[in-house]
Design a protein around this motif. Structure first.
Motif, PDB file in Angstrom:
ATOM      1  N   ALA A   1       6.602   4.100  -9.438  1.00 11.37           N
ATOM      2  CA  ALA A   1       6.627   3.299  -8.207  1.00 11.37           C
ATOM      3  C   ALA A   1       6.138   1.880  -8.483  1.00 11.37           C
ATOM      4  O   ALA A   1       5.165   1.692  -9.211  1.00 11.37           O
ATOM      5  N   PRO A   2       6.784   0.880  -7.896  1.00 10.71           N
ATOM      6  CA  PRO A   2       6.328  -0.506  -8.106  1.00 10.71           C
ATOM      7  C   PRO A   2       4.878  -0.724  -7.672  1.00 10.71           C
ATOM      8  O   PRO A   2       4.158  -1.497  -8.281  1.00 10.71           O
ATOM      9  N   VAL A   3       4.472  -0.041  -6.619  1.00 14.31           N
ATOM     10  CA  VAL A   3       3.107  -0.183  -6.089  1.00 14.31           C
ATOM     11  C   VAL A   3       2.622   1.188  -5.615  1.00 14.31           C
ATOM     12  O   VAL A   3       3.391   1.940  -5.019  1.00 14.31           O
ATOM     13  N   THR A   4       1.360   1.498  -5.902  1.00 20.39           N
ATOM     14  CA  THR A   4       0.719   2.653  -5.268  1.00 20.39           C
ATOM     15  C   THR A   4      -0.483   2.138  -4.479  1.00 20.39           C
ATOM     16  O   THR A   4      -1.379   1.521  -5.061  1.00 20.39           O
ATOM     17  N   ALA A   5      -0.451   2.374  -3.178  1.00 17.16           N
ATOM     18  CA  ALA A   5      -1.586   1.967  -2.342  1.00 17.16           C
ATOM     19  C   ALA A   5      -2.605   3.105  -2.320  1.00 17.16           C
ATOM     20  O   ALA A   5      -2.255   4.252  -2.048  1.00 17.16           O
ATOM     21  N   ILE A   6      -3.844   2.770  -2.646  1.00 19.56           N
ATOM     22  CA  ILE A   6      -4.945   3.707  -2.416  1.00 19.56           C
ATOM     23  C   ILE A   6      -5.509   3.387  -1.037  1.00 19.56           C
ATOM     24  O   ILE A   6      -5.979   2.263  -0.807  1.00 19.56           O
ATOM     25  N   VAL A   7      -5.424   4.365  -0.131  1.00 18.99           N
ATOM     26  CA  VAL A   7      -6.041   4.194   1.189  1.00 18.99           C
ATOM     27  C   VAL A   7      -7.453   4.747   1.067  1.00 18.99           C
ATOM     28  O   VAL A   7      -7.651   5.956   0.903  1.00 18.99           O
ATOM     29  N   GLY A   8      -8.413   3.842   1.126  1.00 18.70           N
ATOM     30  CA  GLY A   8      -9.811   4.248   1.027  1.00 18.70           C
ATOM     31  C   GLY A   8     -10.505   4.106   2.364  1.00 18.70           C
ATOM     32  O   GLY A   8      -9.923   3.619   3.348  1.00 18.70           O
ATOM     33  N   MET A   9     -11.746   4.578   2.405  1.00 21.39           N
ATOM     34  CA  MET A   9     -12.549   4.451   3.640  1.00 21.39           C
ATOM     35  C   MET A   9     -13.956   4.015   3.256  1.00 21.39           C
ATOM     36  O   MET A   9     -14.567   4.608   2.359  1.00 21.39           O
TER      37      MET A   9
ATOM     38  N   ALA B   1     -14.889   7.576   9.820  1.00 16.74           N
ATOM     39  CA  ALA B   1     -14.272   6.981   8.624  1.00 16.74           C
ATOM     40  C   ALA B   1     -12.954   7.680   8.300  1.00 16.74           C
ATOM     41  O   ALA B   1     -11.934   7.026   8.050  1.00 16.74           O
ATOM     42  N   PHE B   2     -12.972   9.022   8.345  1.00 16.41           N
ATOM     43  CA  PHE B   2     -11.766   9.771   7.963  1.00 16.41           C
ATOM     44  C   PHE B   2     -10.669   9.612   9.013  1.00 16.41           C
ATOM     45  O   PHE B   2      -9.513   9.332   8.687  1.00 16.41           O
ATOM     46  N   ARG B   3     -11.039   9.781  10.298  1.00 15.69           N
ATOM     47  CA  ARG B   3     -10.026   9.697  11.355  1.00 15.69           C
ATOM     48  C   ARG B   3      -9.347   8.337  11.340  1.00 15.69           C
ATOM     49  O   ARG B   3      -8.122   8.227  11.359  1.00 15.69           O
ATOM     50  N   ASN B   4     -10.143   7.290  11.301  1.00 12.81           N
ATOM     51  CA  ASN B   4      -9.576   5.953  11.479  1.00 12.81           C
ATOM     52  C   ASN B   4      -8.928   5.404  10.213  1.00 12.81           C
ATOM     53  O   ASN B   4      -7.937   4.679  10.294  1.00 12.81           O
ATOM     54  N   SER B   5      -9.440   5.761   9.040  1.00 11.33           N
ATOM     55  CA  SER B   5      -8.741   5.310   7.818  1.00 11.33           C
ATOM     56  C   SER B   5      -7.430   6.068   7.658  1.00 11.33           C
ATOM     57  O   SER B   5      -6.440   5.521   7.152  1.00 11.33           O
ATOM     58  N   THR B   6      -7.383   7.317   8.127  1.00 12.11           N
ATOM     59  CA  THR B   6      -6.120   8.054   8.105  1.00 12.11           C
ATOM     60  C   THR B   6      -5.114   7.406   9.047  1.00 12.11           C
ATOM     61  O   THR B   6      -3.939   7.221   8.699  1.00 12.11           O
ATOM     62  N   LEU B   7      -5.588   7.049  10.256  1.00  8.55           N
ATOM     63  CA  LEU B   7      -4.710   6.319  11.174  1.00  8.55           C
ATOM     64  C   LEU B   7      -4.192   5.040  10.517  1.00  8.55           C
ATOM     65  O   LEU B   7      -2.999   4.727  10.580  1.00  8.55           O
ATOM     66  N   GLN B   8      -5.084   4.294   9.867  1.00  7.50           N
ATOM     67  CA  GLN B   8      -4.668   3.034   9.249  1.00  7.50           C
ATOM     68  C   GLN B   8      -3.647   3.275   8.128  1.00  7.50           C
ATOM     69  O   GLN B   8      -2.753   2.471   7.926  1.00  7.50           O
ATOM     70  N   GLY B   9      -3.788   4.418   7.432  1.00  2.39           N
ATOM     71  CA  GLY B   9      -2.776   4.777   6.439  1.00  2.39           C
ATOM     72  C   GLY B   9      -1.434   5.063   7.109  1.00  2.39           C
ATOM     73  O   GLY B   9      -0.372   4.713   6.580  1.00  2.39           O
ATOM     74  N   GLY B  10      -1.484   5.694   8.291  1.00  3.75           N
ATOM     75  CA  GLY B  10      -0.251   5.923   9.055  1.00  3.75           C
ATOM     76  C   GLY B  10       0.369   4.611   9.512  1.00  3.75           C
ATOM     77  O   GLY B  10       1.589   4.418   9.432  1.00  3.75           O
TER      78      GLY B  10
ATOM     79  N   GLY C   1     -19.718   2.322  -7.696  1.00  6.81           N
ATOM     80  CA  GLY C   1     -20.731   1.346  -7.276  1.00  6.81           C
ATOM     81  C   GLY C   1     -20.486   0.753  -5.900  1.00  6.81           C
ATOM     82  O   GLY C   1     -21.165  -0.197  -5.505  1.00  6.81           O
ATOM     83  N   THR C   2     -19.512   1.303  -5.160  1.00  5.89           N
ATOM     84  CA  THR C   2     -19.251   0.820  -3.801  1.00  5.89           C
ATOM     85  C   THR C   2     -19.474   1.960  -2.803  1.00  5.89           C
ATOM     86  O   THR C   2     -19.720   3.106  -3.195  1.00  5.89           O
ATOM     87  N   THR C   3     -19.345   1.641  -1.533  1.00  7.09           N
ATOM     88  CA  THR C   3     -19.477   2.668  -0.495  1.00  7.09           C
ATOM     89  C   THR C   3     -18.105   3.179  -0.044  1.00  7.09           C
ATOM     90  O   THR C   3     -17.995   3.839   0.986  1.00  7.09           O
ATOM     91  N   VAL C   4     -17.069   2.863  -0.824  1.00  8.73           N
ATOM     92  CA  VAL C   4     -15.701   3.272  -0.473  1.00  8.73           C
ATOM     93  C   VAL C   4     -15.338   4.582  -1.163  1.00  8.73           C
ATOM     94  O   VAL C   4     -15.675   4.795  -2.331  1.00  8.73           O
ATOM     95  N   LYS C   5     -14.672   5.460  -0.423  1.00  2.00           N
ATOM     96  CA  LYS C   5     -14.137   6.725  -0.964  1.00  2.00           C
ATOM     97  C   LYS C   5     -12.634   6.739  -0.710  1.00  2.00           C
ATOM     98  O   LYS C   5     -12.169   6.214   0.306  1.00  2.00           O
ATOM     99  N   SER C   6     -11.908   7.403  -1.605  1.00  2.00           N
ATOM    100  CA  SER C   6     -10.454   7.474  -1.408  1.00  2.00           C
ATOM    101  C   SER C   6     -10.114   8.519  -0.352  1.00  2.00           C
ATOM    102  O   SER C   6     -10.787   9.541  -0.231  1.00  2.00           O
ATOM    103  N   ASN C   7      -9.051   8.236   0.407  1.00  2.00           N
ATOM    104  CA  ASN C   7      -8.553   9.171   1.417  1.00  2.00           C
ATOM    105  C   ASN C   7      -7.199   9.720   0.964  1.00  2.00           C
ATOM    106  O   ASN C   7      -7.080  10.902   0.692  1.00  2.00           O
ATOM    107  N   PHE C   8      -6.179   8.870   0.847  1.00  2.00           N
ATOM    108  CA  PHE C   8      -4.908   9.326   0.283  1.00  2.00           C
ATOM    109  C   PHE C   8      -4.158   8.167  -0.357  1.00  2.00           C
ATOM    110  O   PHE C   8      -4.629   7.021  -0.304  1.00  2.00           O
ATOM    111  N   LEU C   9      -3.058   8.495  -0.998  1.00  2.00           N
ATOM    112  CA  LEU C   9      -2.268   7.508  -1.745  1.00  2.00           C
ATOM    113  C   LEU C   9      -0.908   7.339  -1.076  1.00  2.00           C
ATOM    114  O   LEU C   9      -0.387   8.283  -0.484  1.00  2.00           O
TER     115      LEU C   9
END
Ligand SMILES: Cc1cc2nc3c(=O)[nH]c(=O)nc-3n(C[C@H](O)[C@H](O)[C@H](O)COP(=O)(O)O)c2cc1C
Length: 194
Positions: free
Chosen positions: A79-87, A119-128, A159-167
């Motif tokens: 894929a040309p780009v893979t977006a990591i959706v984090g929270m 974090a999970f609900r809204n980052s998932t929405l943002q991924g949608g 070293g950050t407060t970000v966790k991955s949600n989906f790709l």
């Protein structure tokens, strides 16, 4: 105003989850436009916990490779780009800026369940929103939850407060690699009006 049939086809009826990609790059300007649209989508208390990494380079893809499940490996590397959706698990520290008319930070600080849920609900929405905004900009998408989140977090968010949600793979899809469209529920199977 209701969108045209052509627009609804592009966003929903003819849009598919892609598994193969044309050798056609995605401009950084398109990714900037994409995020500007995504960040306008609604989140609770405007909390905007989603954080996005666009993996475009070979070096970045190699960091992703060990985290991918076997079924997602080849298509993600292509894929040309893979977006990591984090929270951002400390999204609430930004609420004085994002929700200035209330002390929304105090609703979350020290409340681990509210933090995790929000974090999970809204980052998932943002991924949608990202999937639909990408389609609106003429891109194709392929969302994936088949990956090792701990490995992605170590490779991209150490070293950050970000966790991955989906790709989400992004680019211009190769229609010859599509699976047949799977059935969908009828209205009565998934919804009711009371
Ligand atoms: C959050 C999410 C995770 C998914 N994970 C994977 C995955 O790991 N691998 C994969 O091949 N497809 C994955 N899919 C794709 C779905 O199987 C696909 O969207 C669904 O079957 C509908 O296909 P269609 O969009 O072409 O109609 C995922 C989709 C979503 C939204």
């Amino acid at each position: 105003m209701i969108l045209s049939d052509q627009a609804l086809d592009q966003l929903f009826r003819e849009a598919r989850t892609h598994n193969g990609w044309q050798q056609k790059p995605v401009d950084d300007a398109v990714l900037k436009q994409l995020i500007e649209l995504v960040l306008l989508g609604p989140t609770s208390a405007n909390s905007s916990p989603g954080r996005f990494v666009f993996v475009k380079t070979q070096e970045g893809k190699e960091k992703l490779r060990p985290a991918l499940s076997p079924g997602n490996l080849e298509k993600t590397m292509a894929a040309p780009v893979t977006a990591i959706v984090g929270m951002d698990m400390e999204f609430y520290e930004h609420l004085p800026k994002l929700f200035p008319h209330a002390d929304a930070r105090s609703w979350f600080a020290g409340n681990d369940k509210a933090i995790a849920d929000t974090a999970f609900r809204n980052s998932t929405l943002q991924g949608g929103y990202l999937i639909l905004a990408a389609r609106a900009l003429g891109l194709d998408t392929g969302a994936m939850s088949g990956f090792d989140a701990a490995k992605v977090d170590e490779a991209f968010f150490a070293g950050t407060t970000v966790k991955s949600n989906f790709l989400i793979n992004l680019g211009y899809g190769d229609p010859s690699k599509l699976f047949p469209r799977s059935p969908r529920f009828a209205f009565d199977e998934a919804a009711r009006i009371v």
